[in-house]
Design a protein around this motif. Structure first.
Motif, short mmCIF file in Angstrom:
data_model
loop_
_atom_site.label_atom_id
_atom_site.label_comp_id
_atom_site.label_asym_id
_atom_site.label_seq_id
_atom_site.Cartn_x
_atom_site.Cartn_y
_atom_site.Cartn_z
N GLU A 55 0.83 -1.20 0.00
CA GLU A 55 0.00 0.00 0.00
C GLU A 55 0.86 1.25 0.00
O GLU A 55 0.55 2.23 -0.70
CB GLU A 55 -0.94 0.02 1.20
N GLN A 56 1.93 1.24 0.77
CA GLN A 56 2.83 2.40 0.79
C GLN A 56 3.42 2.65 -0.60
O GLN A 56 3.51 3.80 -1.05
CB GLN A 56 3.95 2.17 1.81
N GLU A 57 3.82 1.57 -1.27
CA GLU A 57 4.33 1.71 -2.63
C GLU A 57 3.28 2.31 -3.55
O GLU A 57 3.57 3.21 -4.35
CB GLU A 57 4.74 0.34 -3.18
N GLU A 58 2.06 1.81 -3.43
CA GLU A 58 0.99 2.25 -4.33
C GLU A 58 0.66 3.72 -4.13
O GLU A 58 0.46 4.46 -5.11
CB GLU A 58 -0.26 1.39 -4.11
N ARG A 59 0.60 4.16 -2.90
CA ARG A 59 0.27 5.56 -2.63
C ARG A 59 1.34 6.49 -3.21
O ARG A 59 1.03 7.50 -3.84
CB ARG A 59 0.09 5.80 -1.13
N ALA A 60 2.60 6.15 -3.00
CA ALA A 60 3.68 6.97 -3.53
C ALA A 60 3.68 6.94 -5.05
O ALA A 60 3.88 7.97 -5.71
CB ALA A 60 5.02 6.49 -2.99
N GLU A 63 0.72 8.95 -6.64
CA GLU A 63 0.98 10.38 -6.53
C GLU A 63 1.88 10.83 -7.68
O GLU A 63 1.69 11.92 -8.25
CB GLU A 63 1.66 10.70 -5.19
N GLY A 64 2.86 9.99 -8.03
CA GLY A 64 3.73 10.32 -9.14
C GLY A 64 3.05 10.22 -10.49
O GLY A 64 3.30 11.01 -11.39
N PHE A 65 2.17 9.24 -10.65
CA PHE A 65 1.48 9.03 -11.91
C PHE A 65 0.31 10.00 -12.13
O PHE A 65 -0.19 10.10 -13.25
CB PHE A 65 0.97 7.59 -12.01
N CYS A 66 -0.10 10.67 -11.08
CA CYS A 66 -1.23 11.61 -11.18
C CYS A 66 -0.81 13.01 -10.73
O CYS A 66 -1.39 13.57 -9.79
CB CYS A 66 -2.41 11.12 -10.34
#
Length: 215
Positions: A55-60, A63-66
């Motif tokens: 989940e931590q990976e996904e949130r970071a 944020e970069g992809f959007c």
């Protein structure tokens, strides 16, 4: 070749069965959309990986992809590879997502994806998002399930390179996988680019599309 776009696109929904699905399947498209429309709302749902490193990976990563988007991400805790056995929980998560947004575009897995989690989520989407444009993204894997896409989003070389950089930067837990590398991501993007007369592209399946040719 017919092009669709240029109209209202204020809200996007992006769904994935696992952390990194959205970024792999539609990361370049998200980068393109968010750069062109600052402040666009992106409601993202991931069904597994909640509460831990993934989940931590996904949130970071998202944020970069959007960049510049109003990103609202929910990561659930369904067990990886067991979505069919947790159908009610998955359905409830999708319906909850639908209840809080009226999107102009939905990015989701393909209904003919060989992975049972991807395929199961894809089949849930039309039950909740009945009158929406749904683009089914593709994820390369050993199953050899890539098909013949029906829609393409061209990616500039800069966007294609940024997608690869973000994937490598934000998902260290996946770097050991033999298919998780620059050649795989750029190679597929190059092939899809050839198919739509561009350098790079992401490709999607469209199962239903309503036209308004007289509007």
């Amino acid at each position: 070749m017919i092009g669709l776009g240029g109209g209202r696109l204020d809200r996007i929904v992006a769904v994935g069965a696992h952390c990194d699905d959205i970024a792999i399947g539609a990361g370049g498209t998200l980068l393109t959309l968010c750069r062109a429309r600052p402040g666009v709302r992106v409601d993202a749902l991931v069904l597994s990986g909640g509460g831990g490193e993934r989940e931590q990976e996904e949130r970071a990563a998202l944020e970069g992809f959007c960049p510049g988007a109003d990103l609202r991400l929910s990561v659930r805790k369904l067990p990886d590879g067991r979505l069919p056995a947790h159908w009610e929980e998955a359905k409830s998560a999708v319906e909850e997502l639908r209840g809080r947004t009226e999107p102009d575009l939905v990015l989701a897995p393909r209904t003919d994806d060989a992975h049972q989690d991807h395929r199961g989520l894809a089949r849930l989407i039309p039950t909740a998002f009945r009158d929406h444009l749904v683009l089914g993204y593709e994820i390369v894997k050993w199953d050899g399930d890539l098909g013949r896409p029906t829609a393409y989003q061209p990616l500039s070389p800069r966007i294609a390179e940024e997608k690869v950089r973000l994937l490598q930067e934000h998902y260290p837990s996946q770097r050991h996988r033999p298919w998780y590398d620059r050649e795989a991501f750029l190679g597929l993007a190059r092939i899809r680019g050839i198919e739509c007369h561009q350098r790079y592209a992401e490709a999607f399946a469209v199962t239903k599309l309503t036209l308004n040719l007289g509007g």
